[in-house]
Design a protein around this motif. Structure first.
Motif: not given
Length: 130
Positions: A4-13, A36-38, A80-81
């Protein structure tokens, strides 16, 4: 297969937090703007990372988020988990008895991917950056 996009944002964060000074927490607004996310959406992701005890939330005017673990201990699989959960990517829907040969292949492939993600730490990326 797609995360999911959430995983993408979590990894970058998490990469941002790994490279940041632990003495100065980073606010959700700054983290959100850099991707670039809310801030509202990112807050939900940060909550999962806090719940997984990977980061901590610091209250107050100079608050924000920072790592709660040693950066050398954080793996891609941990993140990811925390976001996706630990359910298997593939489950056979047919009744084949004790062993489904298709399920066995998929389980082996997933195991190899998880092994790679478990052995890759965010700190490894920081060391590779110029």
């Amino acid at each position: 297969m797609k995360f999911t996009k959430a995983t993408n944002y979590a990894l970058h964060t998490m990469l941002t937090l790994v490279t940041a000074s632990p003495a100065k927490p980073i606010g959700v607004q700054q983290l959100a703007e850099s991707q670039g996310v809310s801030p509202t959406y990112l807050s939900k992701i940060l909550t999962k990372l806090v719940k997984a005890e990977m980061i901590e939330s610091i209250s107050g005017a100079h608050g924000g988020y920072r790592l709660s673990q040693k950066k050398d201990d954080i793996t891609f699989l941990d993140i990811i988990h925390a976001i996706e959960g630990t359910a298997s990517l593939f489950e056979c829907n047919f009744v084949h008895g004790d062993e489904c040969s298709i399920q066995a292949v998929m389980t082996e492939a997933e195991g190899k991917m998880q092994s790679h993600l478990r052995n890759t730490k965010l700190a490894d990326l920081v060391q590779k950056q110029p």
